[in-house]
Write an enzyme that holds these catalytic residues in place. Sequence first.
Site, mmCIF file in Angstrom:
data_model
loop_
_atom_site.group_PDB
_atom_site.id
_atom_site.type_symbol
_atom_site.label_atom_id
_atom_site.label_comp_id
_atom_site.label_asym_id
_atom_site.label_seq_id
_atom_site.Cartn_x
_atom_site.Cartn_y
_atom_site.Cartn_z
ATOM 1 N N ASP A 22 0.870 -1.183 0.000
ATOM 2 C CA ASP A 22 0.000 0.000 0.000
ATOM 3 C C ASP A 22 0.904 1.229 0.000
ATOM 4 O O ASP A 22 2.106 1.119 0.279
ATOM 5 C CB ASP A 22 -0.896 -0.003 1.258
ATOM 6 N N SER A 23 0.320 2.383 -0.280
ATOM 7 C CA SER A 23 1.086 3.631 -0.214
ATOM 8 C C SER A 23 1.567 3.887 1.209
ATOM 9 O O SER A 23 2.400 4.757 1.424
ATOM 10 C CB SER A 23 0.213 4.796 -0.654
ATOM 11 N N CYS A 85 -4.407 -1.154 -2.050
ATOM 12 C CA CYS A 85 -4.517 0.292 -2.239
ATOM 13 C C CYS A 85 -5.451 0.529 -3.429
ATOM 14 O O CYS A 85 -5.159 0.065 -4.542
ATOM 15 C CB CYS A 85 -3.121 0.827 -2.521
ATOM 16 N N GLU A 163 -1.563 8.547 8.408
ATOM 17 C CA GLU A 163 -0.158 8.113 8.400
ATOM 18 C C GLU A 163 0.546 8.540 9.695
ATOM 19 O O GLU A 163 1.427 7.847 10.182
ATOM 20 C CB GLU A 163 0.581 8.700 7.187
ATOM 21 N N CYS A 195 -10.808 3.800 0.104
ATOM 22 C CA CYS A 195 -9.364 3.935 0.368
ATOM 23 C C CYS A 195 -9.066 3.041 1.559
ATOM 24 O O CYS A 195 -9.801 3.076 2.560
ATOM 25 C CB CYS A 195 -9.041 5.393 0.696
ATOM 26 N N HIS A 197 -6.983 3.193 3.807
ATOM 27 C CA HIS A 197 -6.676 3.890 5.065
ATOM 28 C C HIS A 197 -7.957 4.177 5.879
ATOM 29 O O HIS A 197 -7.904 4.299 7.096
ATOM 30 C CB HIS A 197 -6.012 5.245 4.784
HETATM 31 N N1 DGL Z 1 -4.545 3.524 0.821
HETATM 32 C C1 DGL Z 1 -4.661 4.061 -0.437
HETATM 33 C C2 DGL Z 1 -5.929 3.740 -1.169
HETATM 34 O O1 DGL Z 1 -6.541 2.744 -0.868
HETATM 35 C C3 DGL Z 1 -3.905 5.217 -0.915
HETATM 36 C C4 DGL Z 1 -4.062 6.485 -0.205
HETATM 37 C C5 DGL Z 1 -3.061 7.478 -0.672
HETATM 38 O O2 DGL Z 1 -1.880 7.184 -0.588
HETATM 39 O O3 DGL Z 1 -3.465 8.552 -1.115
HETATM 40 O O4 DGL Z 1 -6.319 4.454 -2.060
#
Ligand code: DGL
Length: 274
Positions: A22-23, A85, A163, A195, A197
């Site tokens: 993931d990011s 992600c 984060e 997302c 996150h």
């Molecule tokens: N967790 C990510 C997603 O599902 C990326 C969020 C990001 O880095 O902007 O889109």
Amino acid sequence: MLWGLFYTFNSMKQTAPIGIFDSGVGGTSIWKEIHQLLPYEHTLYLADSKYAPYGNRSKEDIVALSKKNTEFLLDKGCKIIVVACNTATTNAISILRTQYDIPFIGIEPAIKPAALKTQTQSIGILATRGTLSSELFHKTAETITNGIKLTEVVGEGLVPLIEKGDFNDPALKTLLQKHLSPMIEADIDHLVLGCSHYPYLVPLLKEMLPEGVKIIDSGEAVARQTQAVLKKHDLLNPEQSSPNLQFYTNAELDTLQLLLKDYRNKVTIEKKNF
Ligand code: DGL
């Protein structure tokens, strides 16, 4: 002889780890679902936090970062890669699939179940700019939401706060208030989290959304899909011993340690350059 070689090779692959990237730390919400469903699988998770957020990056950047992460996981011998992600999935997975010879599982916003269940004919989606502007998301949304009002909101600013791991930061509530207001005005009865996150915001979201609004994310579906694809390729780990659960981040360890605190005796978290 040949069959023997195939058998040895395949059983080596079966015990190889599931690679997940993931990011940043958000994909741990997906890792938790995978680990719950497949508790004997070894896993290797990459948090590309140094380059987060991906959400406001160009498609070219997202593809390049996704390739970097994929190659790292391939070097470590992973048998399958979960792109945990939405932004990387919607912008890069089709390219990854053509360039690397390994099964990929992606995550996309679960608008279909929301569209099937809505009573108010109005649903909301909170996701990154990268996901909402992607061709893949548009195509899916168009076919699924026929006649249903879809309120799309970019969760601007949320990923950097997640984060940091400070879920008590008042800025988080202020931002969510702003993001949720057009959805509440549109009388949504389902909120889709687009997302990985955002599942960490569920306690706050529940406090802030009108009663009865259901929150939907794709974590469980991704875990089931991972299981199905491993099964199809005969790649499920037959061993039933404690797995190696490795996490790498290219930033600080604190937020990963916080989000994985319930697993602290089982997981290894390390900082690495990638
Ligand atoms: N967790 C990510 C997603 O599902 C990326 C969020 C990001 O880095 O902007 O889109």
